[in-house]
Scaffold this motif. Sequence first.
Motif, PDB file in Angstrom:
ATOM      1  N   GLU A 154       3.669  -4.263  -6.395  1.00  0.00           N
ATOM      2  CA  GLU A 154       2.687  -4.867  -6.346  1.00  0.00           C
ATOM      3  C   GLU A 154       1.555  -4.674  -5.006  1.00  0.00           C
ATOM      4  O   GLU A 154       0.370  -4.838  -5.135  1.00  0.00           O
ATOM      5  N   THR A 155       2.427  -4.020  -3.901  1.00  0.00           N
ATOM      6  CA  THR A 155       1.579  -4.001  -2.684  1.00  0.00           C
ATOM      7  C   THR A 155       1.956  -2.431  -2.230  1.00  0.00           C
ATOM      8  O   THR A 155       1.991  -2.298  -1.253  1.00  0.00           O
ATOM      9  N   ARG A 156       2.221  -1.658  -3.280  1.00  0.00           N
ATOM     10  CA  ARG A 156       2.687  -0.053  -2.809  1.00  0.00           C
ATOM     11  C   ARG A 156       1.318   0.372  -2.298  1.00  0.00           C
ATOM     12  O   ARG A 156       0.289   0.365  -2.615  1.00  0.00           O
ATOM     13  N   ALA A 157       1.399   1.379  -1.644  1.00  0.00           N
ATOM     14  CA  ALA A 157       0.303   2.199  -0.848  1.00  0.00           C
ATOM     15  C   ALA A 157      -0.095   3.263  -2.087  1.00  0.00           C
ATOM     16  O   ALA A 157       0.727   3.768  -2.932  1.00  0.00           O
ATOM     17  N   VAL A 158      -1.421   3.743  -1.877  1.00  0.00           N
ATOM     18  CA  VAL A 158      -2.034   4.485  -2.974  1.00  0.00           C
ATOM     19  C   VAL A 158      -2.299   5.597  -2.193  1.00  0.00           C
ATOM     20  O   VAL A 158      -2.893   5.428  -0.835  1.00  0.00           O
ATOM     21  N   ALA A 159      -2.163   6.992  -2.582  1.00  0.00           N
ATOM     22  CA  ALA A 159      -2.486   8.000  -1.821  1.00  0.00           C
ATOM     23  C   ALA A 159      -3.849   7.998  -1.535  1.00  0.00           C
ATOM     24  O   ALA A 159      -4.878   7.497  -2.056  1.00  0.00           O
ATOM     25  N   LYS A 160      -4.068   8.586  -0.264  1.00  0.00           N
ATOM     26  CA  LYS A 160      -5.440   8.509   0.600  1.00  0.00           C
ATOM     27  C   LYS A 160      -6.506   9.339  -0.621  1.00  0.00           C
ATOM     28  O   LYS A 160      -7.730   8.901  -0.711  1.00  0.00           O
ATOM     29  N   THR A 161      -6.060  10.408  -1.218  1.00  0.00           N
ATOM     30  CA  THR A 161      -7.006  11.200  -1.999  1.00  0.00           C
ATOM     31  C   THR A 161      -7.490  10.174  -3.340  1.00  0.00           C
ATOM     32  O   THR A 161      -8.423  10.281  -3.909  1.00  0.00           O
ATOM     33  N   THR A 162      -6.415   9.380  -4.039  1.00  0.00           N
ATOM     34  CA  THR A 162      -6.532   8.521  -4.901  1.00  0.00           C
ATOM     35  C   THR A 162      -7.609   7.576  -4.499  1.00  0.00           C
ATOM     36  O   THR A 162      -8.808   7.305  -5.458  1.00  0.00           O
ATOM     37  N   ILE A 163      -7.626   6.858  -3.363  1.00  0.00           N
ATOM     38  CA  ILE A 163      -8.698   6.073  -2.836  1.00  0.00           C
ATOM     39  C   ILE A 163     -10.022   6.683  -2.816  1.00  0.00           C
ATOM     40  O   ILE A 163     -10.992   6.313  -3.232  1.00  0.00           O
ATOM     41  N   MET A 223     -14.929  -1.450   2.071  1.00  0.00           N
ATOM     42  CA  MET A 223     -15.053  -2.194   3.387  1.00  0.00           C
ATOM     43  C   MET A 223     -13.500  -2.819   3.591  1.00  0.00           C
ATOM     44  O   MET A 223     -12.767  -2.613   4.705  1.00  0.00           O
ATOM     45  N   LEU A 224     -12.627  -3.116   2.521  1.00  0.00           N
ATOM     46  CA  LEU A 224     -11.218  -3.464   2.729  1.00  0.00           C
ATOM     47  C   LEU A 224     -10.639  -2.439   3.252  1.00  0.00           C
ATOM     48  O   LEU A 224      -9.511  -2.605   4.094  1.00  0.00           O
ATOM     49  N   TYR A 225     -10.746  -1.429   2.875  1.00  0.00           N
ATOM     50  CA  TYR A 225      -9.988  -0.081   3.217  1.00  0.00           C
ATOM     51  C   TYR A 225     -10.111   0.187   4.662  1.00  0.00           C
ATOM     52  O   TYR A 225      -9.297   0.337   5.493  1.00  0.00           O
ATOM     53  N   GLU A 226     -11.291   0.285   4.817  1.00  0.00           N
ATOM     54  CA  GLU A 226     -11.726   0.687   6.382  1.00  0.00           C
ATOM     55  C   GLU A 226     -11.457  -0.234   7.337  1.00  0.00           C
ATOM     56  O   GLU A 226     -11.041  -0.056   8.664  1.00  0.00           O
ATOM     57  N   THR A 227     -11.424  -1.420   6.896  1.00  0.00           N
ATOM     58  CA  THR A 227     -11.191  -2.542   8.032  1.00  0.00           C
ATOM     59  C   THR A 227      -9.550  -3.027   8.106  1.00  0.00           C
ATOM     60  O   THR A 227      -9.168  -3.630   8.925  1.00  0.00           O
ATOM     61  N   ALA A 228      -8.947  -2.608   6.734  1.00  0.00           N
ATOM     62  CA  ALA A 228      -7.436  -3.064   6.625  1.00  0.00           C
ATOM     63  C   ALA A 228      -7.224  -4.585   6.628  1.00  0.00           C
ATOM     64  O   ALA A 228      -6.457  -4.938   7.392  1.00  0.00           O
ATOM     65  N   GLN A 243      -3.341  -3.922  -2.114  1.00  0.00           N
ATOM     66  CA  GLN A 243      -3.112  -2.495  -1.692  1.00  0.00           C
ATOM     67  C   GLN A 243      -4.037  -1.609  -1.002  1.00  0.00           C
ATOM     68  O   GLN A 243      -3.651  -0.709  -0.279  1.00  0.00           O
ATOM     69  N   LEU A 244      -5.206  -2.081  -0.811  1.00  0.00           N
ATOM     70  CA  LEU A 244      -6.298  -1.278   0.006  1.00  0.00           C
ATOM     71  C   LEU A 244      -5.828  -1.564   1.406  1.00  0.00           C
ATOM     72  O   LEU A 244      -5.831  -0.438   2.294  1.00  0.00           O
ATOM     73  N   SER A 253      -2.432   0.244   1.991  1.00  0.00           N
ATOM     74  CA  SER A 253      -2.718   1.915   1.802  1.00  0.00           C
ATOM     75  C   SER A 253      -3.346   2.198   3.355  1.00  0.00           C
ATOM     76  O   SER A 253      -2.974   3.276   3.781  1.00  0.00           O
ATOM     77  N   ALA A 254      -4.198   1.454   3.773  1.00  0.00           N
ATOM     78  CA  ALA A 254      -4.814   1.725   5.083  1.00  0.00           C
ATOM     79  C   ALA A 254      -3.708   1.803   6.119  1.00  0.00           C
ATOM     80  O   ALA A 254      -3.600   2.684   7.062  1.00  0.00           O
ATOM     81  N   ALA A 255      -2.912   0.613   6.218  1.00  0.00           N
ATOM     82  CA  ALA A 255      -1.620   0.551   7.221  1.00  0.00           C
ATOM     83  C   ALA A 255      -0.960   1.964   7.009  1.00  0.00           C
ATOM     84  O   ALA A 255      -0.584   2.433   7.947  1.00  0.00           O
ATOM     85  N   THR A 256      -0.355   2.107   5.752  1.00  0.00           N
ATOM     86  CA  THR A 256       0.389   3.369   5.519  1.00  0.00           C
ATOM     87  C   THR A 256      -0.290   4.698   5.985  1.00  0.00           C
ATOM     88  O   THR A 256       0.342   5.693   6.739  1.00  0.00           O
ATOM     89  N   HIS A 257      -1.398   4.998   5.476  1.00  0.00           N
ATOM     90  CA  HIS A 257      -2.043   6.211   5.925  1.00  0.00           C
ATOM     91  C   HIS A 257      -2.302   6.157   7.581  1.00  0.00           C
ATOM     92  O   HIS A 257      -2.070   7.411   8.003  1.00  0.00           O
TER      93      HIS A 257
END
Length: 306
Positions: free
Chosen positions: A111-120, A139-144, A250-251, A254-258
């Motif tokens: 449920e909290t897996r990272a999503v590929a940057k291209t997918t986002i 905003m969720l992705y860019e602010t993490a 996940q947003l 994903s930000a942290a993973t990227h």
Amino acid sequence: MAARRTGEPLAAAADAFLATPRTANPNTHRAYASAIDRVIALLGRGRPLAEVADAEIGTALADLWGASAPATWNRNRAAVASWLAWCQAKKHWAAPSVPADAERRRETTDETRAVAKTTIHRLLSRRDIPLREKTLWRMLYETAARAAEILALNVEDLDLEHRRAPVRSKGGATEWVYWDTGTAHLLPRLLRLPDGTSRTRGPLFLSERRPVPARRPAAGDICPHTGRARLGYDRARVLLEKYAGLDLHQLRHSAATHLGDAEVPLQLIMGKTRHKNPRTAMRYVKPGAEAIAKVTEVLAPRRRTH
């Protein structure tokens, strides 16, 4: 021990609980109020607390969140359970409990897996995504940041020039979150009113329509320009699931993973995500497939240069 009162209405009991210090954090208060209000709306706001059976609490939880993700079920179940336990232990009111069969559900790591940057990036460039959702997700992705923190923002909190805003963290501290160009371009459009002026106060993210009188939120959660209420977590979650099959968290994950994939040091990633414990941050900063493949090249034998 104080005498047990039997006639306390559900709505009054909920208001008493939500006025306690344990819900002083605005994010906590909003989450608890949303869950409890929906349960008592099903049971009857004026109904005496003592007349409600445990099984009715279980049925209300199942009707509202039985088909939701485990994390959503657990979050709302915990809010209702905390309220009822407070009524019993602190006020000595005759009150029901969450039944044993409405137990917590196991939350899987998927449920909290990272999503590929291209997918986002593809998601955020889709033309069928409404402006509000596109702004929120970017905003969720860019602010993490945590979804509850961003949904709690008011227009007057925004420092548009420096692309930042203060949020109330889980521990109650006020911290800054920062966004990039994508969010900066979308925010002015989100704030624009039909007459060409812009919103200057009130909730940043608004619901689609004005609230009904029976479920009118606090004054601080209503836009003074439009009369619409603040967008709730559950509605935001449903819309992301509808458009992309993703969970709001996940947003952030994903930000942290990227950032980790880009070899950003853990200390800076912790500064971005505002994690205090490195071990906690490491759960989210799990290298993706591309990063694993890249580091594997180090193990290959050296190529001859002559």
